[in-house]
Scaffold this active site. Structure first.
Site, PDB file in Angstrom:
ATOM      1  CB  SER A 104     100.734  64.392  18.252  1.00 34.20           C
ATOM      2  OG  SER A 104     101.396  63.164  18.101  1.00 34.20           O
ATOM      3  CG  ASP A 246     100.775  59.910  15.861  1.00 33.05           C
ATOM      4  OD1 ASP A 246     101.301  59.725  14.743  1.00 33.05           O
ATOM      5  OD2 ASP A 246     101.305  60.613  16.749  1.00 33.05           O
ATOM      6  CG  ASP A 248     102.078  64.353  14.443  1.00 38.00           C
ATOM      7  OD1 ASP A 248     101.904  63.207  14.908  1.00 38.00           O
ATOM      8  OD2 ASP A 248     102.988  65.101  14.823  1.00 38.00           O
ATOM      9  CG  ASP A 250     105.007  62.199  15.688  1.00 40.27           C
ATOM     10  OD1 ASP A 250     103.992  61.514  15.949  1.00 40.27           O
ATOM     11  OD2 ASP A 250     105.447  63.071  16.459  1.00 40.27           O
TER      12      ASP A 250
END
EC number: 5.4.2.10
Length: 452
Positions: A104, A246, A248, A250
């Site tokens: 992440s 960010d 990833d 999400d």
């Protein structure tokens, strides 16, 4: 062995904490546990596997594939895609599980392993605990049940996932984005291709930064944890606003045309009003964590909406939403869940929906975000104290009560014991920053005195 799974999968320094051996073993254990739980329903199981562009994701992906295929699971490799894209594809392809390799917003040396259940949903604590138990049993000597011959899983690349996911994002937008100029910061992460493609197809003029991942530069001075580049680019290009994700993707944070940050609370406030107008905000309710700014709560009350608050962590927000059928929830950090269209926080979807609101109303993002006023918030970490006594100390309770009396209805106090360290977090909100600092300082002293 301490619990491997945290609030968002297993995470640590790749090849030190998160090794190929651990990744392979957990993948085998996940296949066994989910099969025993009846997830596979007697048929050949299929897994969707995706990752962010970290260099370590290459060998860790190989370990996941080895673990799953050796357990009889067919694997669809979707390549570098955001976590919410892997979740979406897990659901739409009818796969039995999904796997995401990403840390992440963490720096590049870290990586993470996250499992998704059928439908693209995160596993609950019970299933994660069972996976850990099975992994530990086999690690210490119990043999695996290994299929042979035609029983082993097959592996193939699934290249259609990118277009499927982008088409899904465009398909759920309430209106196009024509006429908007938007700067996108993709953090050199998993959405480096997806997000620009989606915004362009939706009609926006885009300027991009952070779209050249090389395996080593993810989140490096850019993205949602480092907004400086985005703020400067928005002002320089005269853009309507900017969006940051960010590693990833999400998460979604924004920057208005003046270069001011628009955080997750403000984004949820804007989306809540938009969804209410479309009769899409079920029960006129938004779900957020206890860390959301008091200004968000006051704004929702003023607009006649209900705010339900949970423990910190997007998984707890999602659990509350699923249990009661709520449509919108999230965190101040930018995890925003629009449950009708995603099973997890989806930064690209959130950014698109925010842009759609700007395009539809003709108002600036700064104007829309002014529906709430962020109250000054002071956070102090108090180390080397007995965090287990936060809820039982009479002296500390008296200090908190006195602080709450002083702040009245325009302020808030929150004491949170750390889940991993011997410290207590003191958070104070007030209408005035000096008052917030004063009250927070006194409470920090009270924590040291009562729990030290």
């Amino acid at each position: 062995m301490g619990r491997l799974f945290g609030t968002d999968g297993v995470r640590g320094v790749a090849n030190a904490d998160l090794t190929a051996e651990l990744t392979l073993g957990l993948s085998v254990a996940a296949a066994h546990v989910l099969a025993e739980a009846g997830t596979f329903e007697g048929h050949r199981a299929t897994a969707v596997v995706g990752r962010d562009p970290r260099a370590s994701g290459e060998f860790l992906e190989a370990a996941v594939v080895a673990g799953l295929a050796s357990s009889g699971v067919d694997v669809l490799l979707v390549g570098v895609l955001p976590t919410p894209a892997v979740a979406y594809l897990t659901g739409v392809l009818g796969a039995d599980l999904g796997v995401v390799l990403s840390a992440s917003h963490n720096a590049m040396p870290d990586n993470g392993l996250k499992f998704l259940a059928r439908g693209g949903h995160k596993l609950d604590d019970e299933l994660e605990d069972r996976i850990e138990k099975v992994y530990e049993e086999h690690r210490t000597g119990a043999p695996w049940d290994r299929p042979t011959g035609s029983g082993v899983g097959r592996v193939r690349h699934y290249n259609e996932g990118f277009d499927q996911y982008v088409a899904h994002l465009i398909g759920v937008l309430p209106n196009r984005l024509d006429g908007l100029k938007i700067v996108l910061d993709e953090a050199h992460g998993a959405a480096a291709r997806v997000s620009p493609e989606a915004f362009s197809r939706a009609g926006a003029e885009i300027i991009t930064i952070g779209t050249d991942p090389n395996g080593l530069n993810i989140n490096d001075g850019c993205g949602s944890t480092h907004l400086g580049l985005l703020k400067a680019a928005v002002v320089e290009h005269g853009a309507d606003f900017g969006i940051a994700h960010d590693g990833d993707a999400d998460r979604c944070l924004a920057v208005d045309h003046t270069g001011e940050e628009v955080d997750g609370d403000q984004i949820m406030a804007v989306l809540a009003l938009a969804m209410r107008e479309r009769s899409a905000l079920r029960s006129d309710t938004v779900v957020a964590t206890v860390m959301s700014n008091l200004g968000f709560k006051l704004a929702m009350e003023r607009e006649g909406l209900t705010l339900v608050q949970t423990a910190v962590g997007d998984r707890y927000v999602l659990e509350e939403m699923k249990e009661h059928g709520y449509a919108l929830g999230g965190e101040q950090s930018g995890h925003v869940i629009i449950l009708d269209h995603a099973t997890t926080g989806d930064g690209t979807l959130t950014g698109l929906m925010l842009a759609a609101r700007v395009a539809d109303t003709g108002r600036t993002l700064k104007d829309l975000a002014s529906v709430m006023t962020r109250l000054p918030q002071v956070l102090i970490n108090v180390p080397d104290v007995d965090r287990t006594r936060v809820g039982t100390s009479a002296d500390l309770a008296a200090a908190v009560a006195e602080a709450e009396r002083e702040l009245g209805s325009t302020g808030r106090v929150l004491l949170r014991p750390s889940g991993t360290e011997p410290l207590v977090r003191v958070m104070v909100e007030a209408a005035d920053i000096d008052q917030a600092r004063s009250v927070a300082g006194r409470l920090a002293d009270a924590v040291k005195s009562a729990l030290g």
